[in-house]
Design a protein around this motif. Structure first.
Motif: not given
Lengths: 252, 195
Positions: A74-75, A250, B17, B21, B136, B138, B179-180, B182-183, B186
């Motif tokens: 998910n990055i 981060r 995707f 998840r 943070y 993206y 979606e990019k 990380g947690n 999410e």
């Protein structure tokens, strides 16, 4: 404030991760998806997968790998190696890649950079440049660093930026594999010259090298492979160190 | 069922995707009736504003999107297209948010596009129920939505301080890519699914 990025690079061949020392002698270091997930969980900011032996027959394997990575991680990630056309890039996008990097194909046909940027947007297009410092000059090499070209680093970087590259991934062949630090003078010059982000690559050996490339090299991101793959530097420790040194990163 | 609007815009598959998840039933579709009947709708997008708007108009998706009553989440270009107008090729957008989209000046040391992880601040929406100021996320973008008291639910600074998320009624949008992210991302997607 935008954070400086830590980018593990996973060289892959036949669906397995490998890392060349100065681009020769490959050592197996595991499954790209599993390894990518480990790095993502550790706090890597993005991943680069470099398919070092991509040929036509192997495109299918690469596509499957990209799809598995996109499904599980998910990055953001970049896929490079063997991308020579709009069609190749579209396949990567369709399978979930966030960016493609082009290297030899762009040197052969610079128009490719402009075409990719127009078709998919600059954010999708990373131009990877391998260059070797000889005397006063930085000579661009292709084919995994095996072939010198008549291009020079700074002129070439300016040209691809003008053509719509979204980022430059610059690998100093003199520094790659030495673990003696990044090519910070050349990196700072690139960063000052160009409006787009610069990813430093080649030479990471200690945590201070990352700090130096962000401060002295003015890099936006730093890429490394073996120091991460062989646990010489762990990403959580690296990020904490950089944070303590006053670099914006981060942290979870 | 979550409908992810499938149109000529970048990395829509990565949103699918992300839903997978989270074990959520989601479909990539441009079918009007599927979109209308979905529990929630995600409007993703990466690309250029004017050609994307023209494409939406051509497909009748512009009117469909503005008429939706269920929770809608715009992402990246999706956010920009939900605003009133974009400086990118002087494009009239959907007008869900009465907000202007401008280009980063690129003055000083600022890189354009903003590409990478930046902090989301002043979070004020159920969309961020599981998040914290300073998380943070993206980002990849050259244009940004201006701040607007009425709509801004998250702020980020890249030279300018801009709206990194907007909200009006059932419409939500993020400039960053949950979606990019990380947690952090999410958690935002989970909160959206729970709206």
């Amino acid at each position: 404030m935008l954070a400086k990025r830590i980018v593990p690079c996973l060289d892959v061949k036949d669906g397995r991760t490998v890392k060349g020392v100065n681009f020769v002698d490959l050592i197996d270091a595991g499954d790209p998806v599993e390894l990518g997930k480990v790095y993502s969980d550790q706090g890597a900011d993005e991943l680069v997968f470099l398919d070092i032996t991509a040929t036509h027959e192997e495109r299918k394997t690469v596509k499957e790998m990209v799809r598995r990575v996109a499904a599980n991680i998910n990055i953001p990630f970049t896929i490079g190696g063997g991308i020579g056309s709009i069609k190749d890039a579209a396949e990567m996008l369709d399978n979930g890649a966030d960016k493609v990097s082009v290297n030899s194909a762009a040197v052969k046909n610079p128009q490719l950079v402009e075409n990719l940027a127009r078709e998919f947007g600059s954010q999708f297009v990373v131009v990877a440049i391998d260059a070797k410092n000889v005397g006063e000059d930085w000579i661009v090499h292709v084919s995994g660093g095996r072939k010198p070209t008549d291009r020079f680093l700074f002129e070439w970087a300016q040209l691809v930026a003008d053509m719509g590259a979204g980022e430059i991934l610059f690998t100093s062949m003199n520094h790659d594999g030495t673990k003696g630090g990044f090519a910070n003078d050349a990196l700072a010059k690139l960063s000052d010259m160009l409006p787009i982000p610069i990813i430093a690559s080649g030479g990471a050996g200690e945590m201070q090298h990352f700090k130096d490339t962000f401060v002295k090299g003015k890099a936006d991101a730093a890429l490394a492979a073996s120091v991460f793959h062989f646990h010489e530097i762990d990403i959580p420790d690296l990020k904490q160190y950089l944070h303590n040194e006053g670099i914006t990163v981060r942290l979870d | 069922m979550i409908a992810i609007i499938d149109y000529n815009a970048g990395n829509t598959r990565s949103v699918l995707f992300a839903m997978n998840r989270l074990n959520v039933d989601a479909v990539l579709t441009s079918d009007h009736s599927k979109i209308q009947s979905a529990d929630k709708v995600i409007f993703p997008g990466v690309g250029e504003a004017s050609t994307t708007m023209a494409f939406l108009q051509n497909q009748g998706l512009d009117q469909l999107i503005t008429s939706l009553r269920q929770p809608v989440l715009g992402i990246c270009l999706g956010l920009q297209l939900m605003c009133k107008h974009s400086e990118e090729n002087d494009t009239k957008c959907l007008g869900i948010f009465d907000v202007e989209v401008k280009r980063f000046s690129g003055e000083g040391d600022l890189k354009v596009p903003q590409m990478g992880w930046n902090q989301i601040m002043h979070l004020s929406s159920p969309l961020f129920a599981k998040n914290h100021d300073g998380d943070y996320a993206y980002f990849v973008h050259s244009y940004y939505a201006e701040l607007a008291d009425e709509y801004t639910i998250a702020q980020t600074t890249h030279g300018e301080t801009f709206s990194s998320a907007l909200h009006r009624d059932n419409f939500f949008a993020t400039q960053f890519h949950p979606e990019k992210s990380g947690n952090v991302g999410e958690n935002i997607l989970k909160s959206f699914l729970e709206l």
